[in-house]
Design an enzyme around this catalytic site. Structure first.
Site, mmCIF file in Angstrom:
data_model
loop_
_atom_site.group_PDB
_atom_site.id
_atom_site.type_symbol
_atom_site.label_atom_id
_atom_site.label_comp_id
_atom_site.label_asym_id
_atom_site.label_seq_id
_atom_site.Cartn_x
_atom_site.Cartn_y
_atom_site.Cartn_z
ATOM 1 N N SER A 252 -99.912 28.955 -50.649
ATOM 2 C CA SER A 252 -98.808 28.848 -50.576
ATOM 3 C C SER A 252 -98.501 27.461 -50.073
ATOM 4 O O SER A 252 -97.647 26.738 -50.300
ATOM 5 C CB SER A 252 -98.391 29.958 -49.716
ATOM 6 O OG SER A 252 -98.712 30.003 -48.702
ATOM 7 N N HIS B 284 -104.089 36.453 -52.606
ATOM 8 C CA HIS B 284 -103.223 35.609 -51.719
ATOM 9 C C HIS B 284 -102.025 36.346 -51.469
ATOM 10 O O HIS B 284 -102.992 37.452 -50.245
ATOM 11 C CB HIS B 284 -102.258 34.556 -51.901
ATOM 12 C CG HIS B 284 -102.031 33.393 -50.951
ATOM 13 N ND1 HIS B 284 -102.311 33.366 -49.980
ATOM 14 C CD2 HIS B 284 -101.215 32.170 -51.153
ATOM 15 C CE1 HIS B 284 -101.713 32.608 -48.935
ATOM 16 N NE2 HIS B 284 -101.428 31.887 -49.552
ATOM 17 N N HIS C 233 -112.153 35.981 -47.003
ATOM 18 C CA HIS C 233 -111.454 34.846 -46.745
ATOM 19 C C HIS C 233 -112.013 33.787 -47.166
ATOM 20 O O HIS C 233 -113.251 33.444 -47.099
ATOM 21 C CB HIS C 233 -110.878 34.963 -45.413
ATOM 22 C CG HIS C 233 -109.932 33.778 -44.661
ATOM 23 N ND1 HIS C 233 -109.919 32.276 -45.183
ATOM 24 C CD2 HIS C 233 -108.463 33.751 -44.662
ATOM 25 C CE1 HIS C 233 -108.588 32.101 -44.642
ATOM 26 N NE2 HIS C 233 -107.608 32.809 -44.503
ATOM 27 N N ARG D 218 -105.154 37.067 -36.795
ATOM 28 C CA ARG D 218 -104.490 38.268 -36.944
ATOM 29 C C ARG D 218 -103.867 39.105 -36.978
ATOM 30 O O ARG D 218 -103.145 40.082 -37.056
ATOM 31 C CB ARG D 218 -103.474 36.967 -38.103
ATOM 32 C CG ARG D 218 -102.910 35.352 -37.561
ATOM 33 C CD ARG D 218 -102.949 34.820 -39.514
ATOM 34 N NE ARG D 218 -103.399 34.961 -40.495
ATOM 35 C CZ ARG D 218 -103.444 34.513 -41.267
ATOM 36 N NH1 ARG D 218 -102.310 33.487 -42.048
ATOM 37 N NH2 ARG D 218 -104.289 34.127 -42.492
ATOM 38 N N ASP E 154 -103.880 39.932 -44.043
ATOM 39 C CA ASP E 154 -103.329 41.721 -44.251
ATOM 40 C C ASP E 154 -103.916 42.954 -44.637
ATOM 41 O O ASP E 154 -103.616 43.931 -44.753
ATOM 42 C CB ASP E 154 -103.984 40.908 -46.391
ATOM 43 C CG ASP E 154 -102.595 39.667 -46.409
ATOM 44 O OD1 ASP E 154 -101.570 39.172 -45.758
ATOM 45 O OD2 ASP E 154 -103.196 39.645 -47.068
HETATM 46 N N1 NMX Z 1 -114.440 42.693 -51.887
HETATM 47 C C1 NMX Z 1 -115.562 42.347 -52.875
HETATM 48 N N2 NMX Z 1 -115.414 40.925 -53.446
HETATM 49 C C2 NMX Z 1 -115.225 40.047 -52.391
HETATM 50 C C3 NMX Z 1 -114.470 40.221 -51.697
HETATM 51 C C4 NMX Z 1 -113.918 41.227 -51.085
HETATM 52 N N3 NMX Z 1 -113.114 41.450 -49.963
HETATM 53 N N4 NMX Z 1 -114.093 38.867 -50.740
HETATM 54 C C5 NMX Z 1 -115.236 38.016 -51.710
HETATM 55 N N5 NMX Z 1 -115.929 38.791 -52.486
HETATM 56 C C6 NMX Z 1 -116.794 37.968 -53.975
HETATM 57 C C7 NMX Z 1 -115.818 36.791 -54.260
HETATM 58 O O1 NMX Z 1 -114.541 37.324 -55.236
HETATM 59 C C8 NMX Z 1 -116.647 36.284 -55.334
HETATM 60 O O2 NMX Z 1 -117.203 37.219 -56.310
HETATM 61 P P1 NMX Z 1 -117.852 36.865 -57.667
HETATM 62 O O3 NMX Z 1 -118.999 35.164 -56.786
HETATM 63 O O4 NMX Z 1 -118.518 37.608 -58.026
HETATM 64 O O5 NMX Z 1 -116.496 35.062 -58.360
HETATM 65 C C9 NMX Z 1 -117.744 36.520 -54.115
HETATM 66 O O6 NMX Z 1 -117.926 37.399 -52.860
HETATM 67 C C10 NMX Z 1 -117.939 34.761 -52.983
HETATM 68 O O7 NMX Z 1 -116.518 34.372 -52.548
HETATM 69 P P2 NMX Z 1 -116.495 34.370 -51.064
HETATM 70 O O8 NMX Z 1 -116.497 32.844 -51.374
HETATM 71 O O9 NMX Z 1 -116.683 35.156 -49.686
HETATM 72 O O10 NMX Z 1 -114.814 34.490 -51.404
HETATM 73 P P3 NMX Z 1 -113.571 33.018 -51.771
HETATM 74 O O11 NMX Z 1 -113.852 32.175 -51.031
HETATM 75 O O12 NMX Z 1 -113.800 32.814 -53.927
HETATM 76 O O13 NMX Z 1 -111.965 34.287 -51.950
HETATM 77 C C11 NMX Z 1 -111.023 35.747 -51.148
HETATM 78 C C12 NMX Z 1 -111.545 33.953 -51.006
HETATM 79 C C13 NMX Z 1 -109.796 36.000 -49.836
HETATM 80 C C14 NMX Z 1 -109.968 35.326 -52.079
HETATM 81 C C15 NMX Z 1 -111.895 37.049 -51.286
HETATM 82 O O14 NMX Z 1 -112.420 37.436 -50.052
HETATM 83 C C16 NMX Z 1 -111.318 38.352 -51.598
HETATM 84 O O15 NMX Z 1 -110.859 38.699 -53.090
HETATM 85 N N6 NMX Z 1 -110.436 38.982 -50.579
HETATM 86 C C17 NMX Z 1 -109.520 40.119 -51.590
HETATM 87 C C18 NMX Z 1 -108.468 39.861 -51.177
HETATM 88 C C19 NMX Z 1 -107.692 39.568 -49.915
HETATM 89 O O16 NMX Z 1 -107.514 40.002 -49.331
HETATM 90 N N7 NMX Z 1 -107.272 38.596 -49.807
HETATM 91 C C20 NMX Z 1 -105.917 37.820 -48.699
HETATM 92 C C21 NMX Z 1 -106.238 36.641 -47.916
HETATM 93 C C22 NMX Z 1 -105.687 35.839 -47.029
HETATM 94 N N8 NMX Z 1 -104.578 35.679 -47.425
HETATM 95 O O17 NMX Z 1 -103.623 36.769 -47.153
HETATM 96 O O18 NMX Z 1 -104.357 34.902 -48.031
HETATM 97 C C1 MLT Z 2 -103.116 32.703 -45.432
HETATM 98 O O1 MLT Z 2 -102.499 32.800 -44.502
HETATM 99 O O2 MLT Z 2 -102.220 31.370 -46.305
HETATM 100 C C2 MLT Z 2 -104.542 33.345 -45.961
HETATM 101 O O3 MLT Z 2 -104.775 33.371 -44.772
HETATM 102 C C3 MLT Z 2 -105.155 32.413 -47.069
HETATM 103 C C4 MLT Z 2 -106.121 31.311 -46.045
HETATM 104 O O4 MLT Z 2 -105.889 30.289 -45.412
HETATM 105 O O5 MLT Z 2 -106.514 30.399 -47.511
#
Ligand code: NMX
Ligand code: MLT
Length: 473
Positions: free
Chosen positions: A277, A307, A353, A362, A408
């Site tokens: 964002s 996100h 993350h 947080r 979250d």
């Molecule tokens: N559950 C299952 N798999 C996960 C998770 C999770 N919570 N977190 C990461 N992975 C997987 C990810 O999908 C990826 O799989 P693949 O290689 O098959 O595509 C692998 O682990 C490596 O990912 P990372 O490098 O650890 O994480 P990345 O930086 O790509 O993504 C998020 C970060 C936040 C998108 C990921 O951790 C996620 O999908 N979390 C769950 C959704 C979430 O809580 N998002 C909110 C983040 C905070 N916000 O408010 O923005």
């Molecule tokens: C945020 O607050 O924007 C989330 O934690 C995602 C991020 O920092 O990448």
């Protein structure tokens, strides 16, 4: 005379700055006020030339210093680990979490003015801090609260634009539509059409930013009341601050819910520049799109489930656990549920993350809030159990870089406890909060004259050829 008074007050303040410089290089203290001290715009007007010179010098003296090497992995992997943005208002450390102008969340809780003794920080105080790098006094925060209340006026056509959507439309769609309709009042757009000089861009940006921050709680609460309550709009209460008023306009009157909203808005406001964002807001703003256009774009990024929408997903997921297994779920049942989610190809929402590598501070401060105010809530207990159960499972997967909970994972159970049970609405609360960070940085983007953002992209062919050549050399 008034000017001289201002100058001597300033030198007093500067000596205070030096006394407190051990706390943080970027945070300054202000305790005595003249009338211009109470006015955020005057404070910025004074700070901007200093910071413009600082940036000019940085570029002239160190423009060629390297910040790291870009690898093929980084280009394909969503630019992880690539330093590529200037973002003044906050900085994220992978292990420690966010610092707002150098202050951690516990430091903000201690230092920023509150509505009551030992209360949660007032988001207006954080806005002041993000914009000026200075911890404001209570009088400054009160003046800013008043200014935001004065600006909190939304034209009827904004509500009509929302009303044109089906009531079943996602709350983020309704909210972003309302923000787009607010754009009609953009001062930046008007000034640009009249041919404003680029040296003055920050002034109408400031006007738009402050008005936008003041108005989004009205738009957001309109959406909430339209979708889930009687549709009657609750007007601003002149005796309440920004967070208290938002909670009040949604229809909540308890002191604790007001406190939660102050904390919520403060901690969700900003998370350095690279999150989807913030980055979107900054990118769109770099085309000189005004703050309304930039922030509406940012909201559309926030509405994605990886996100901001994750806060909705977390509560829905927790409720699905309870529906299937009941509230008194055993650790083994919970483990099975987590594996079932993963094995069906889904993520566990609220964990992981892009940058953080430890539990999000947080999350921790929301956990402390829960321990203080709702220690026996069954859903809070479930969230605590998940804190134990999920990280080892994600670690076992072997590919997740951060198995710990993010912001979250916690917010929904707190809101649910105080009666804000409609999970699909949660990302709107995140959006209102994020207006503070994104708009603060937009003012600095224009004040510092930051350019159009336009990174280079390449094709797979290009990458393959480049790698072949690199190998042969
Ligand atoms: N559950 C299952 N798999 C996960 C998770 C999770 N919570 N977190 C990461 N992975 C997987 C990810 O999908 C990826 O799989 P693949 O290689 O098959 O595509 C692998 O682990 C490596 O990912 P990372 O490098 O650890 O994480 P990345 O930086 O790509 O993504 C998020 C970060 C936040 C998108 C990921 O951790 C996620 O999908 N979390 C769950 C959704 C979430 O809580 N998002 C909110 C983040 C905070 N916000 O408010 O923005
Ligand atoms: C945020 O607050 O924007 C989330 O934690 C995602 C991020 O920092 O990448």
């Amino acid at each position: 005379m008034v000017f001289l008074k201002g100058v001597s007050a300033l030198s007093r303040l500067r000596s205070r700055v030096k006394q407190h410089s051990s706390l943080s290089n970027s945070v300054r203290w202000l305790q005595t006020q003249t009338s211009s001290d109470l006015d955020l715009h005057s404070q910025l007007k004074e700070l901007i030339p200093e910071q413009q010179e600082r940036l000019k010098k940085l570029r002239a003296e160190h423009g060629k210093v390297q910040l790291g090497n870009i690898t093929v992995d980084m280009v394909i992997g969503g630019m992880r680990g690539m330093t590529g943005l200037l973002w003044e208002t906050s900085l994220l450390d992978p292990d420690e979490g966010i610092r707002f102008r150098g202050l951690s969340i516990p430091e903000c809780q201690k230092l920023l003015p509150a509505a009551k003794p030992d209360g949660e920080p007032l988001p207006e105080g954080l806005l002041w801090l993000l914009l000026t790098g200075k911890v404001p006094s209570k009088a400054q925060v009160d003046a800013l609260s008043q200014e935001l209340r004065d600006r909190a006026v939304v034209p009827d056509y904004v509500f009509k634009a929302i009303d044109a959507l089906p009531v079943s439309a996602h709350p983020m769609t309704q909210f972003a539509t309302g923000v787009m309709a607010l754009q009609v009042q953009s001062e930046f757009q008007k000034a640009y059409e009249k041919g404003i000089s680029k040296t003055k861009y920050w002034e109408p940006t400031y006007e738009d930013a402050l008005s936008l921050i003041a108005r989004v709680p009205l738009v957001a609460s309109y959406v909430y009341r339209r979708m889930y309550k009687d549709g009657k709009f609750i007007p601003v209460d002149d005796s309440l601050d920004y967070g208290g008023n938002f909670s009040h306009m949604l229809g909540f009157s308890s002191d604790q819910m007001h406190e939660l909203m102050r904390l919520y808005v403060t901690i969700h406001s900003d998370h350095e520049g690279g999150n989807v964002s913030a980055h979107t807001g900054h990118l769109v703003g770099s085309a000189l799109s005004d703050p309304y256009l930039s922030f509406a774009a940012a909201l559309n990024g926030l509405a994605g489930p990886l996100h901001g929408l994750a806060n909705q997903e977390v509560l829905l997921w927790i409720k699905s656990v309870v529906d299937e297994c009941g509230e008194n779920i055993s650790k083994d049942q919970l483990k099975d549920y987590v594996w079932k989610t993963l094995n069906s190809g889904k993520v566990v929402p609220g964990f992981g993350h892009g940058v953080l590598r430890k539990t999000d501070p947080r999350y921790m401060c929301q956990r402390e809030f829960a321990l203080k105010h709702l220690p026996d809530d069954p859903l809070f207990k479930l969230v605590s159990q998940l804190y134990e159960v999920v990280p080892p499972i994600l670690t076992e997967l072997g590919k997740v870089k951060n198995p710990w909970p993010n912001v979250d994972a916690h917010s929904g159970v707190l809101l649910n406890y105080y009666g804000l049970t409609e999970a699909r609405y949660y990302t709107v609360l995140f959006g209102v909060s994020r207006s503070i960070g994104i708009c603060s940085q937009l003012i600095w983007d224009r004040a510092l004259g930051l350019p159009l953002e336009r990174p280079k992209s390449v094709t797979m062919d290009w990458l393959e050829n480049h790698c072949k050549k690199a190998k042969a050399a």
